[in-house]
Design a protein around this motif. Structure first.
Motif, short mmCIF file in Angstrom:
data_model
loop_
_atom_site.label_atom_id
_atom_site.label_comp_id
_atom_site.label_asym_id
_atom_site.label_seq_id
_atom_site.Cartn_x
_atom_site.Cartn_y
_atom_site.Cartn_z
N ARG A 159 35.33 37.42 50.78
CA ARG A 159 36.47 38.16 50.25
C ARG A 159 37.04 39.11 51.30
O ARG A 159 38.25 39.28 51.41
CB ARG A 159 36.03 38.95 49.00
N ARG A 168 40.07 31.56 46.81
CA ARG A 168 39.84 31.77 45.37
C ARG A 168 38.35 31.59 45.08
O ARG A 168 37.76 30.58 45.45
CB ARG A 168 40.66 30.73 44.60
N MET A 182 35.26 31.49 42.27
CA MET A 182 34.79 31.38 40.88
C MET A 182 33.29 31.66 40.86
O MET A 182 32.62 31.41 41.87
CB MET A 182 35.01 29.96 40.35
N LEU A 209 29.15 39.58 36.16
CA LEU A 209 30.36 38.81 36.49
C LEU A 209 31.61 39.67 36.23
O LEU A 209 32.55 39.65 37.02
CB LEU A 209 30.42 37.53 35.67
N GLU A 210 31.59 40.40 35.13
CA GLU A 210 32.73 41.28 34.81
C GLU A 210 32.87 42.35 35.90
O GLU A 210 33.97 42.68 36.33
CB GLU A 210 32.52 41.96 33.44
N ARG A 257 34.35 40.80 38.98
CA ARG A 257 35.79 40.58 38.83
C ARG A 257 36.55 41.91 38.95
O ARG A 257 37.58 41.98 39.60
CB ARG A 257 36.11 39.90 37.50
N LYS A 258 35.99 42.96 38.36
CA LYS A 258 36.61 44.28 38.44
C LYS A 258 36.70 44.76 39.89
O LYS A 258 37.67 45.39 40.30
CB LYS A 258 35.82 45.27 37.59
N VAL A 281 35.35 38.34 42.50
CA VAL A 281 35.47 37.07 41.77
C VAL A 281 36.85 37.01 41.09
O VAL A 281 37.28 37.98 40.47
CB VAL A 281 34.34 36.96 40.72
N ASP A 282 37.50 35.86 41.23
CA ASP A 282 38.80 35.65 40.57
C ASP A 282 38.64 35.05 39.19
O ASP A 282 39.37 35.40 38.26
CB ASP A 282 39.67 34.70 41.41
N VAL A 283 37.70 34.10 39.05
CA VAL A 283 37.53 33.36 37.80
C VAL A 283 36.07 33.42 37.37
O VAL A 283 35.18 33.03 38.13
CB VAL A 283 37.96 31.88 37.97
N ILE A 284 35.84 33.90 36.15
CA ILE A 284 34.49 33.89 35.58
C ILE A 284 34.30 32.57 34.86
O ILE A 284 35.09 32.21 33.98
CB ILE A 284 34.29 35.06 34.61
#
Length: 203
Positions: free
Chosen positions: A28, A35, A37, A46-47, A50-51, A55-58
């Motif tokens: 990253r 991208r 995942m 995972l949340e 992403r925050k 991570v773009d996609v959980i």
């Protein structure tokens, strides 16, 4: 001059602990356009990832989303990695590559051969770690200057090996290509030798 820029544009991580999380963070940082995942059992991690923008996609599991992936990292504990192969298999797009980060290679390579997936797998073992584990302790510099062992199959192409080399180089690691059996022999020798020396000194 060897190309060091990663060519894969969508990457999935199955498991996002210390090593998977650190690779994802480093990718990253150097390649924000890629991208990413991820799937792991801990939804809250995972949340968090992403925050943090890692991570773009959980992923809710091994599902259709993987059809978009160029590269799939198996980063769960060694004994679980092989079990994910049959689940991933139906979702592999043409040209997709599977790799892993396990510290022992024979088990995964034998399973790859059993499933006839040698054409789309190149093993990996980033030789870095910490006494702390889990995503919370992952950093974007954990693998800097660490050896990143790459273990191709008999059917791996130079292009595929090059893709994993570029991952290693892009995160600041030092790629080394070796036979998986030789890797396990060497790692066993290195990890057991200090114990043997210590016990013989005691005796």
């Amino acid at each position: 001059m060897e190309k060091t820029t990663m060519t894969d544009s969508t990457i999935a991580f199955i498991g996002l602990g210390l090593i998977g999380g650190s690779i994802a963070r480093a990718i990253r940082k150097t390649r924000p356009d890629i991208r990413i995942m991820a799937y792991m059992r801990s939804r809250s991690r995972l949340e968090q990832a992403r925050k943090e923008g890692i991570v773009d996609v959980i992923l809710d599991g091994i599902d259709e989303n993987l059809r978009e992936c160029d590269l799939i990292f198996l980063c769960t504990p060694v004994e679980y990695n092989a079990g994910y192969l049959s689940a991933i298999r139906p979702y592999l797009k043409q040209g997709a590559l599977i790799t892993d980060v396990g510290s022992t290679k024979s088990g995964i390579h034998e399973e790859i051969r059993r499933q006839g997936l040698e054409y789309c797998f190149v093993g990996g073992h980033p030789m870095a770690g910490s006494e702390k584990t889990g995503y919370d302790n992952s950093t974007d510099h954990l693998l800097e200057n660490a050896y990143y062992m790459i273990t191709p199959t008999e059917k791996s192409t130079p292009e595929q090996i090059g893709r994993i080399r570029r991952v290693a180089l892009s995160i600041g690691a030092i790629p080394m290509v070796t036979d998986y059996r030789q890797h396990d022999f060497s790692v066993a020798a290195v990890s057991h030798l200090p114990h043997l020396v210590a016990s013989s000194l005691v005796n």
